[in-house]
Design a protein around this motif. Sequence first.
Motif, PDB file in Angstrom:
ATOM      1  N   PRO A 119       0.804  -1.228   0.000  1.00  0.00           N
ATOM      2  CA  PRO A 119       0.000   0.000   0.000  1.00  0.00           C
ATOM      3  C   PRO A 119       0.833   1.271   0.000  1.00  0.00           C
ATOM      4  N   ASP A 120       2.071   1.187   0.429  1.00  0.00           N
ATOM      5  CA  ASP A 120       2.934   2.372   0.451  1.00  0.00           C
ATOM      6  C   ASP A 120       3.565   2.649  -0.909  1.00  0.00           C
ATOM      7  N   ARG A 121       3.419   1.719  -1.855  1.00  0.00           N
ATOM      8  CA  ARG A 121       4.082   1.872  -3.153  1.00  0.00           C
ATOM      9  C   ARG A 121       3.108   2.052  -4.317  1.00  0.00           C
ATOM     10  N   ILE A 122       1.866   1.598  -4.152  1.00  0.00           N
ATOM     11  CA  ILE A 122       0.893   1.667  -5.244  1.00  0.00           C
ATOM     12  C   ILE A 122       0.045   2.914  -5.057  1.00  0.00           C
ATOM     13  N   ARG A 123       0.157   3.851  -6.014  1.00  0.00           N
ATOM     14  CA  ARG A 123      -0.451   5.176  -5.872  1.00  0.00           C
ATOM     15  C   ARG A 123      -1.892   5.210  -6.367  1.00  0.00           C
ATOM     16  N   GLY A 124      -2.275   4.220  -7.142  1.00  0.00           N
ATOM     17  CA  GLY A 124      -3.637   4.142  -7.648  1.00  0.00           C
ATOM     18  C   GLY A 124      -3.742   2.953  -8.574  1.00  0.00           C
ATOM     19  N   ASP A 229      -9.238  -2.957   2.510  1.00  0.00           N
ATOM     20  CA  ASP A 229      -7.852  -2.656   2.846  1.00  0.00           C
ATOM     21  C   ASP A 229      -7.122  -1.922   1.718  1.00  0.00           C
ATOM     22  N   VAL A 230      -7.783  -1.689   0.611  1.00  0.00           N
ATOM     23  CA  VAL A 230      -7.179  -0.906  -0.469  1.00  0.00           C
ATOM     24  C   VAL A 230      -7.333   0.568  -0.127  1.00  0.00           C
ATOM     25  N   ARG A 231      -6.223   1.266   0.027  1.00  0.00           N
ATOM     26  CA  ARG A 231      -6.249   2.659   0.504  1.00  0.00           C
ATOM     27  C   ARG A 231      -5.835   3.661  -0.570  1.00  0.00           C
ATOM     28  N   CYS A 232      -5.688   3.202  -1.809  1.00  0.00           N
ATOM     29  CA  CYS A 232      -5.316   4.112  -2.896  1.00  0.00           C
ATOM     30  C   CYS A 232      -6.550   4.420  -3.744  1.00  0.00           C
ATOM     31  N   PRO A 233      -6.496   5.451  -4.577  1.00  0.00           N
ATOM     32  CA  PRO A 233      -7.622   5.730  -5.482  1.00  0.00           C
ATOM     33  C   PRO A 233      -7.802   4.618  -6.514  1.00  0.00           C
ATOM     34  N   VAL A 234      -9.041   4.465  -6.967  1.00  0.00           N
ATOM     35  CA  VAL A 234      -9.404   3.414  -7.916  1.00  0.00           C
ATOM     36  C   VAL A 234     -10.250   4.026  -9.032  1.00  0.00           C
ATOM     37  N   LEU A 235      -9.854   3.795 -10.269  1.00  0.00           N
ATOM     38  CA  LEU A 235     -10.685   4.124 -11.431  1.00  0.00           C
ATOM     39  C   LEU A 235     -10.987   2.822 -12.150  1.00  0.00           C
ATOM     40  N   ASN A 259     -12.615   2.203   1.637  1.00  0.00           N
ATOM     41  CA  ASN A 259     -11.591   3.034   2.253  1.00  0.00           C
ATOM     42  C   ASN A 259     -10.643   3.662   1.233  1.00  0.00           C
ATOM     43  N   SER A 260     -10.994   3.580  -0.023  1.00  0.00           N
ATOM     44  CA  SER A 260     -10.239   4.297  -1.052  1.00  0.00           C
ATOM     45  C   SER A 260     -10.550   5.780  -0.959  1.00  0.00           C
ATOM     46  N   PRO A 261      -9.558   6.650  -1.159  1.00  0.00           N
ATOM     47  CA  PRO A 261      -9.837   8.096  -1.137  1.00  0.00           C
ATOM     48  C   PRO A 261     -10.642   8.563  -2.341  1.00  0.00           C
ATOM     49  N   GLY A 262     -10.758   7.709  -3.352  1.00  0.00           N
ATOM     50  CA  GLY A 262     -11.573   8.043  -4.508  1.00  0.00           C
ATOM     51  C   GLY A 262     -11.780   6.800  -5.343  1.00  0.00           C
ATOM     52  N   ALA A 263     -12.986   6.235  -5.307  1.00  0.00           N
ATOM     53  CA  ALA A 263     -13.302   5.022  -6.062  1.00  0.00           C
ATOM     54  C   ALA A 263     -14.400   5.354  -7.053  1.00  0.00           C
ATOM     55  N   GLU A 264     -14.056   5.312  -8.335  1.00  0.00           N
ATOM     56  CA  GLU A 264     -14.970   5.726  -9.395  1.00  0.00           C
ATOM     57  C   GLU A 264     -15.141   4.612 -10.415  1.00  0.00           C
ATOM     58  N   LEU A 265     -16.386   4.411 -10.861  1.00  0.00           N
ATOM     59  CA  LEU A 265     -16.673   3.506 -11.965  1.00  0.00           C
ATOM     60  C   LEU A 265     -17.054   4.333 -13.176  1.00  0.00           C
ATOM     61  N   ARG A 266     -16.346   4.117 -14.279  1.00  0.00           N
ATOM     62  CA  ARG A 266     -16.656   4.822 -15.517  1.00  0.00           C
ATOM     63  C   ARG A 266     -17.109   3.806 -16.560  1.00  0.00           C
ATOM     64  N   VAL A 287      -6.965   7.594 -18.260  1.00  0.00           N
ATOM     65  CA  VAL A 287      -5.753   7.231 -17.516  1.00  0.00           C
ATOM     66  C   VAL A 287      -4.879   8.460 -17.293  1.00  0.00           C
ATOM     67  N   ALA A 288      -4.670   9.252 -18.336  1.00  0.00           N
ATOM     68  CA  ALA A 288      -3.844  10.450 -18.198  1.00  0.00           C
ATOM     69  C   ALA A 288      -4.422  11.394 -17.150  1.00  0.00           C
ATOM     70  N   ASP A 289      -5.735  11.579 -17.167  1.00  0.00           N
ATOM     71  CA  ASP A 289      -6.389  12.451 -16.190  1.00  0.00           C
ATOM     72  C   ASP A 289      -6.247  11.900 -14.774  1.00  0.00           C
ATOM     73  N   PHE A 290      -6.436  10.580 -14.629  1.00  0.00           N
ATOM     74  CA  PHE A 290      -6.338   9.943 -13.303  1.00  0.00           C
ATOM     75  C   PHE A 290      -4.939  10.102 -12.734  1.00  0.00           C
ATOM     76  N   VAL A 291      -3.916   9.814 -13.550  1.00  0.00           N
ATOM     77  CA  VAL A 291      -2.542   9.905 -13.070  1.00  0.00           C
ATOM     78  C   VAL A 291      -2.203  11.348 -12.693  1.00  0.00           C
ATOM     79  N   LYS A 292      -2.595  12.317 -13.504  1.00  0.00           N
ATOM     80  CA  LYS A 292      -2.306  13.719 -13.186  1.00  0.00           C
ATOM     81  C   LYS A 292      -3.028  14.150 -11.911  1.00  0.00           C
ATOM     82  N   ARG A 293      -4.247  13.639 -11.742  1.00  0.00           N
ATOM     83  CA  ARG A 293      -5.042  14.046 -10.572  1.00  0.00           C
ATOM     84  C   ARG A 293      -4.447  13.513  -9.270  1.00  0.00           C
ATOM     85  N   TRP A 294      -3.891  12.294  -9.301  1.00  0.00           N
ATOM     86  CA  TRP A 294      -3.450  11.650  -8.076  1.00  0.00           C
ATOM     87  C   TRP A 294      -1.934  11.611  -7.897  1.00  0.00           C
ATOM     88  N   SER A 295      -1.200  12.265  -8.796  1.00  0.00           N
ATOM     89  CA  SER A 295       0.266  12.304  -8.653  1.00  0.00           C
ATOM     90  C   SER A 295       0.691  13.375  -7.638  1.00  0.00           C
TER      91      SER A 295
END
Length: 295
Positions: A119-124, A229-235, A259-266, A287-295
Amino acid sequence: MSSTDTTGVSHLGGSTIGFRFGRPYDPALPTLVLVNSFTTTADLYRPQFDDPALAGVVNLLAIEPYGHGATQAGHRHFTYWDSAVANLQVLDALDILDAFVLGTSQGGWIAARMALLAPDRIRGIIPLGTSMDFESPRSRELGCWDGIEFCSPSVDALAEPVGDDWVVPGEFVDAVLAAGLGDTVSDADRAFWRATYQATYTGDDGRHRLRVSTVNLRDRDGLHGRLDDVRCPVLWMHGTADAVYSVANAEDGIARFVNSPGAELRIVEGGQHFLSASDPAEVNAAVADFVKRWS
């Protein structure tokens, strides 16, 4: 067919893992790991590698799971958890501290496993056309395929040793393409994937890797009890024409990342199961938008 590099990792008695960068690694950019679907290779992500706009946002790093492409395990048996561990060890070998992870179908649940293990290494994570369930009666009630019915004939047919001249039957490849891309497969793409599969799954080693990969798909464990237990954002992106896993199942699955800070279904109208291949423009932009938003 593009070339795939390999690196050694310690997992499963020492393994060789196939990987491919979209272009030379840029440490100033975040990294997106791409995990391919059942029995495909890093070539599944050709539409992502070929997108200069996406390459300007993120390093693209495809890693082939155990049983797939150029990846070879030190032991004869492996699971999706093993692929998640090996992927993290590839990041170590490449001196990449953290990453986003996109996965198609089985790649989606490998991505979730990576988030659970590190969880400390996976950003989303960006699951495409996937399920976090096992091949359960509940998932079929929600409109998903019967994975047991799809996989079991191949598990049985691949049970006995074969000679060095064996290659995966074209009918197997066609069945995967039909499930993944429906009637959208061009003659050129069908020929490409038949050649790719037949270069990958040859001889008795190829038969065995193909069989274990099929057993893993059919008999895997579900993740529903672990997703909190997944604590990173999810798209999560899912196509309405997905013939394997339903939109209803995706709606149920995304709601479990509580417990994700942002879990979205598109939802992608008309999108197939191999969504990154059927609808690359929509996937790449998201993907580009998600990475820019959560980097």
